[in-house]
Design an enzyme around this catalytic site. Sequence first.
Site, PDB file in Angstrom:
ATOM      1  N   LYS A  80       0.847  -1.191   0.000  1.00 23.44           N
ATOM      2  CA  LYS A  80       0.000   0.000   0.000  1.00 23.44           C
ATOM      3  C   LYS A  80       0.882   1.241   0.000  1.00 23.44           C
ATOM      4  O   LYS A  80       2.028   1.176   0.459  1.00 23.44           O
ATOM      5  CB  LYS A  80      -0.953  -0.015   1.186  1.00 23.44           C
ATOM      6  CG  LYS A  80      -0.255   0.020   2.572  1.00 23.44           C
ATOM      7  CD  LYS A  80       0.114   1.421   3.004  1.00 23.44           C
ATOM      8  CE  LYS A  80       0.983   1.439   4.217  1.00 23.44           C
ATOM      9  NZ  LYS A  80       1.654   2.741   4.416  1.00 23.44           N
ATOM     10  N   TYR A 120      -3.550   4.541   6.522  1.00 28.64           N
ATOM     11  CA  TYR A 120      -4.094   3.817   7.669  1.00 28.64           C
ATOM     12  C   TYR A 120      -5.344   4.484   8.246  1.00 28.64           C
ATOM     13  O   TYR A 120      -6.372   3.819   8.435  1.00 28.64           O
ATOM     14  CB  TYR A 120      -3.022   3.635   8.744  1.00 28.64           C
ATOM     15  CG  TYR A 120      -1.939   2.664   8.354  1.00 28.64           C
ATOM     16  CD1 TYR A 120      -2.196   1.306   8.254  1.00 28.64           C
ATOM     17  CD2 TYR A 120      -0.647   3.107   8.075  1.00 28.64           C
ATOM     18  CE1 TYR A 120      -1.199   0.402   7.892  1.00 28.64           C
ATOM     19  CE2 TYR A 120       0.351   2.218   7.709  1.00 28.64           C
ATOM     20  CZ  TYR A 120       0.073   0.874   7.624  1.00 28.64           C
ATOM     21  OH  TYR A 120       1.058  -0.017   7.251  1.00 28.64           O
TER      22      TYR A 120
END
Length: 374
Positions: free
Chosen positions: A147, A231
Site C-alpha cells: 500500500k 491507515y
Amino acid sequence: MKPQLPHPLKAIDNSRRDFIKKGTAGLVTTLAAPAIFSCANGKQNDKEKLGLALMGLGYYSTDILAPSIQMCKNTYLSGIVTGTPSKAEAWKTKYNLKPENIYNYDNFDEIAKNDEIDIVYVVLPNALHKEFTIRAAKAGKHVICEKPMAVTAEECREMIKACDDNNVKLSIGYRMHYEPHTQEIMRLAEDKDFGDIRQITTGAAFNMNNTDHWKARKELAGGAMMDMGVYPLQAARYSTGEEPISVSAQTFKIRPDKFEADEVTSFQLQFPSGTVANCQTGFHASFNYLRVFCEKGWYELDPFSSYNGIKGRKSNGEFVFREVNQQARQMDEVAWCIMNDKPLRVTGEEGLKDIIVVEKIYESIGQGGKTMMI
C-alpha cells in the site's frame, strides 16, 4: 466493507462473532490464532507451497516480510528482485536462495520462465508500483502490491486490468484486514452493538528524521498521506462499512526545508449515514489511535495499526484477542486463495477505493481545503 471469507477463515470469523454476541469467555484466544490451512482438497495445482519473490529489499522486506514468511504454511521465500548486488549476495546466503531465482530490475521479465516463483510481492516506492505490478502480471505471476496501491486511480485501474487480462490475482498489502482486533471493528460496523456510529477520530504518524528517504520526495510519490495516511483512511472506511461521499483536507510543513512532499496532513470525511471522520497523519510526531463514538457507547484501538501490541477497549470493557503475525497471516491466506482459486480478502479494487479518495484529498488541498464530493 465486510471482508470476503470464502475459505477456512470464514468458520473462524463466524465463530468469533457468535462468541462475542454470547459473551463466552476464554474462546477468543483460540479463535484469533493464526490460521493453518489444509490444501489437500480443491487444490488448483500440485504444489504444497507457492514460491514468493520479494521485490525491493528495504526495511519492510528485510526486517518484517522475510522473517514473517518463515512462519507461513502455504508459501515460502523462493526468490528476490533487487538492484543492489551486495543485497542479492547476502540474501542468497541467508535464505539459501538459488542463483537463478535472483533477479534485478532489468532482467525481471525473465521471471516468466521460472516455475519456482508463483507470487511477486512488490515492495517498491509508490511511483513504481504500477510498472512492476503490470510487468509481473504479464510474466504470469500473481501479485501482492504494498500500500498505497498506486499514485492515481487510473494507474490502479490499469493494474487491475493487467492482472485480469493475464488471469492472475492481485492483492494489496492491507495487513490489518487479517488482524483480529481490526476484524472486530469491522464486525461492530456491521452489527452496531452500540447503535449508530456518529463520529470517528483516527490518526497515524511517526517522527521521520531521515529526510533523505524516498518517502520525503514528490517524484517517488512520497509524503505523509501516501504513507501513514492510508491507515486512518482505511480505518474510517472499515469502521463505518461505508464509502465516503465528501472530503476536505489541509496540509502543513513544520520543516519545509526538509520535505518536498507533505509532512502533516489532516482530512475530514463524511459518509452516507451522516457519520463524520476526523483523520490525521504525518512525519512529525508519533501517534496511532482509532476511536469510534456511537449513540450508545464507544470503542477504540490504541494503537490500531502497529505490527504488534494492538489493544482494544469498549465503553463496557476491554476486548482482547490473541496477537498474530499480520504479515504471515496475510501471505498465507493469499497463497491459499491462489491454490484453491478462491476470491481474495483484499483485492485491487479495495486499493482503488482508497486512491479515489486520496486524489480528492489532494484536490481539496489544492483548493484551500474546499469540500470535494467523491
